[in-house]
Design an enzyme around this catalytic site. Structure first.
Site, PDB file in Angstrom:
ATOM      1  N   SER A 256       0.842  -1.193   0.000  1.00 47.67           N
ATOM      2  CA  SER A 256       0.000   0.000   0.000  1.00 47.67           C
ATOM      3  C   SER A 256       0.882   1.249   0.000  1.00 47.67           C
ATOM      4  O   SER A 256       2.003   1.234   0.510  1.00 47.67           O
ATOM      5  CB  SER A 256      -0.919  -0.002   1.217  1.00 47.67           C
ATOM      6  OG  SER A 256      -0.146  -0.098   2.389  1.00 47.67           O
ATOM      7  N   CYS A 258       2.337   2.651  -2.491  1.00 46.56           N
ATOM      8  CA  CYS A 258       3.490   2.586  -3.401  1.00 46.56           C
ATOM      9  C   CYS A 258       3.093   2.801  -4.857  1.00 46.56           C
ATOM     10  O   CYS A 258       3.858   2.510  -5.767  1.00 46.56           O
ATOM     11  CB  CYS A 258       4.207   1.253  -3.249  1.00 46.56           C
ATOM     12  SG  CYS A 258       5.080   1.087  -1.689  1.00 46.56           S
ATOM     13  N   LYS A 260       0.281   1.604  -6.787  1.00 52.51           N
ATOM     14  CA  LYS A 260      -0.206   0.501  -7.624  1.00 52.51           C
ATOM     15  C   LYS A 260      -1.272   0.965  -8.611  1.00 52.51           C
ATOM     16  O   LYS A 260      -1.187   0.696  -9.808  1.00 52.51           O
ATOM     17  CB  LYS A 260      -0.734  -0.618  -6.712  1.00 52.51           C
ATOM     18  CG  LYS A 260      -0.926  -1.922  -7.414  1.00 52.51           C
ATOM     19  CD  LYS A 260      -0.731  -3.144  -6.545  1.00 52.51           C
ATOM     20  CE  LYS A 260      -1.903  -3.523  -5.724  1.00 52.51           C
ATOM     21  NZ  LYS A 260      -2.207  -2.920  -4.498  1.00 52.51           N
ATOM     22  N   ARG A 406       8.881   0.604  -1.217  1.00 48.97           N
ATOM     23  CA  ARG A 406       9.203   2.030  -1.051  1.00 48.97           C
ATOM     24  C   ARG A 406      10.482   2.103  -0.226  1.00 48.97           C
ATOM     25  O   ARG A 406      10.448   1.998   0.993  1.00 48.97           O
ATOM     26  CB  ARG A 406       8.036   2.741  -0.356  1.00 48.97           C
ATOM     27  CG  ARG A 406       8.271   4.222  -0.085  1.00 48.97           C
ATOM     28  CD  ARG A 406       7.092   4.828   0.665  1.00 48.97           C
ATOM     29  NE  ARG A 406       5.986   5.156  -0.215  1.00 48.97           N
ATOM     30  CZ  ARG A 406       5.803   6.345  -0.796  1.00 48.97           C
ATOM     31  NH1 ARG A 406       6.668   7.323  -0.599  1.00 48.97           N
ATOM     32  NH2 ARG A 406       4.762   6.565  -1.561  1.00 48.97           N
ATOM     33  N   GLY A 500       4.124   8.997 -14.866  1.00 48.38           N
ATOM     34  CA  GLY A 500       4.189   8.602 -16.272  1.00 48.38           C
ATOM     35  C   GLY A 500       5.582   8.209 -16.733  1.00 48.38           C
ATOM     36  O   GLY A 500       5.741   7.388 -17.648  1.00 48.38           O
TER      37      GLY A 500
END
Length: 596
Positions: A256, A258, A260, A406, A500
């Site tokens: 969680s 990070c 997704k 992380r 991105g």
């Protein structure tokens, strides 16, 4: 006790007998069998609004959207109250809470007894996975929460479709849920893998109450997957289409917080014209070996249960488009005229809001207006970048599996595993650093194998052995990678821009999976080397890229000591090949340090 007109829309004796038994225990005033129709959704929504469970938002700005305040003591998953009820404690393993099954049924049964007096019992049949897929699993959730029934209608294929799939079979997950008195002292989420059963009481929050999600699709499914020879994983699934029209599919596991959902809905940067990323799933992946020897994956869910704070047009425009209609918002902030807001939204907070507790909130307040774990429940079909194969019963073929945590130090931007066993080792030792607020110690690594630590439905060492065993079942396995978007400079600044621009790393991984990109061998795995990543159009210094991809031998010696502690915790079921991987890497690191 009355039963609604859609009464007993099945003749399945196993299902009817179980529903009668649960009604006898919980003693509702009436029973409603959900059929999943639009007419029913409108009726239940109207009921929820009348009961002040849902608040309609401005229907011009947010068509079909509603708001829900949860009880302030009921805002997140409760790992310390989540139990795996296997016959022995060893079967649950050292990373799970265990309760003896008979004791759990007795303890929770006493709380469920009469818990639905004065309430409606909703019988919610649902399918996880495309309904005609060999992957699909049927669950029935009994709940006294109209909020849960409506959320399940978004998150799963709910209603008649599930009863049709089930037929007269006895093979379905039995899920019993009651908010009861929402008392944290009487809150338990219990899983009975051997019985394919879940009992959850005392919470109305998503992960505790929407039993198809983490409870069935991960905890129970991981146990079924071990026995049946497949994988149930906490992974997004994305489709990447190149400018030439080639499509590849990857599954990626991140703990969680990070990124997704952001990765699953990524929009490639302007420097990558013609590339398209589409979402198959943002959270859970069920993977089986196909007839062609490849690993094929389906997303068992039908919606997104996403964290709202931090979601905006810059970080995730596709998520913002996904929540524009027919969405339930939980514990965000709202305005008196039916708009909503959360921290990290594109615009600044309005001067005045109603916060997640229902209290007046003024701009400049030190309190957060939206709860940090506030959520949206949105239909997957709202996503403008959804893959056309999302409902394909065969699933999609996986070219690459990605693990990522992380980590502000140590772990480089991207590594490719040497082989399957090495890849399982990388996944088994992944993790995220805690913050000072969480532990008082900054930089302590919380190991989270395959991002599954809270979701493995049996012993963790046995789960890792199952991953190793899968190698012999997959003649054409995907390549395995480890990524880290979160490495920081000595000044505490992120070295990699993320979002991105993660497309640049993804492209290298896709090219490696297709056997057409060079790589540099290091003692940790294969890396892109100096020229492997396509960095054109990226406004980041060469020094920052070098720092993001650097392998520091001193840091790795410390890392391997920390991994030894983690492996020790797993006990005697830790697979020997994983312990050997750590020892071999430690030897390589020490030898390299001596040479230096």
């Amino acid at each position: 006790m009355s039963t609604s007109p859609a009464a007993r829309p099945t003749s399945n004796p196993h299902l009817l007998g179980w529903v009668d038994e649960m009604a006898k225990l919980c003693k509702p005033d009436r029973v409603h069998w959900c059929d999943g129709s639009e007419a029913e959704k409108k009726r239940l929504t109207d009921d929820a609004v009348a009961a002040k469970v849902l608040i309609p938002l401005d229907q011009q700005k947010w068509p079909g959207c509603h708001y829900h305040h949860s009880n302030p003591s009921d805002v997140a998953r409760v790992e310390h109250l989540t139990f795996i009820c296997t016959p022995t404690k060893e079967q649950a393993g050292p990373t799970n809470n265990w309760m003896e099954p008979k004791e759990a049924y007795r303890k929770l049964g006493a709380i469920f007894d009469g818990s639905m007096k004065g309430r409606t019992m909703y019988v919610v049949p649902y399918v996880m996975g495309p309904s005609t897929s060999p992957f699909a699993k049927v669950g029935i959730e009994i709940t006294d929460s109209v909020y849960v029934a409506l959320n399940m209608g978004i998150m799963a294929r709910m209603g008649k479709v599930a009863l049709d799939r089930l037929g007269d079979s006895n093979e379905f997950n039995r899920g019993l849920h009651s908010v009861a008195d929402c008392n944290p002292e009487r809150r338990f989420i219990c899983h009975f893998p051997q019985d394919n059963t879940i009992w959850s009481v005392g919470s109305g929050y998503g992960g505790n109450a929407l039993l198809g999600k983490k409870c069935l699709a991960l905890r129970i499914a991981s146990y079924l997957a071990k026995n049946e020879g497949w994988l149930a994983e906490h992974m997004l699934i994305l489709e990447a289409e190149s400018p030439t029209g080639e499509k590849q599919y990857v599954a990626a596991a991140f703990p969680s917080a990070c990124g997704k959902t952001n990765f699953a809905m990524m929009i490639p940067p302007a420097a990558f014209p013609g590339w398209k990323i589409r979402t198959v799933g943002d959270d859970i992946s069920w993977m089986r070996v196909g007839e062609d020897g490849r690993l094929w994956a389906v997303n068992p869910e039908n919606g997104y249960f996403g964290v709202a704070p931090g979601t905006n047009r810059k970080t995730n425009p596709n998520a913002m488009d996904s929540v524009r209609k027919d969405t339930i918002f939980t514990n965000v902030a709202r305005t008196p005229d039916g708009d909503i807001w959360w921290e990290g939204m594109d615009h600044e907070a309005p001067a005045e809001l109603i916060d997640w507790k229902g209290q007046p909130w003024k701009k400049g307040s030190t309190e957060k207006a939206a709860h940090p774990n506030s959520r949206f429940t949105a239909p997957a079909k709202n996503n403008p970048a959804i893959s056309p194969l999302v409902d394909d019963p065969k699933g999609v073929p996986i070219s690459a599996i990605i693990f990522g945590g992380r980590r502000s130090t140590t772990v480089p931007l991207v590594l490719e595993a040497f082989n399957w066993t090495h890849g399982v080792y990388l996944g088994s030792t992944m993790g995220s650093e805690t913050t000072a607020a969480a532990t008082g110690q900054v930089g302590v690594v919380r190991r989270d194998p395959m991002a599954m630590l809270p979701f493995i439905g049996y012993d963790c060492g046995s789960y890792l052995q199952h991953w190793l065993d899968m190698q012999s079942r997959i003649p054409n396995p995907p390549k395995i990678f480890l990524v880290n978007w979160f490495r920081k400079s000595a000044e505490g600044k992120f070295l990699w821009p993320g979002y991105g621009d993660n497309m640049r790393v993804l492209k290298w991984m896709l090219d490696r999976a297709a056997g057409r990109a060079p790589a540099k061998e290091t003692l940790l795995g294969y890396t892109p080397g100096d020229a492997g990543l396509d960095l054109h159009g990226l406004d980041v210094s060469k020094d920052a890229i070098a720092a993001a991809t650097r392998i520091d031998l001193g840091e790795w010696e410390q890392e391997l000591e920390s991994q030894a502690e983690w492996f020790e915790k797993l006990g005697k079921t830790l697979p020997a090949p994983l312990a050997l991987q750590r020892e071999l890497l430690l030897e390589r690191v020490r030898a390299a340090r001596k040479v230096k």
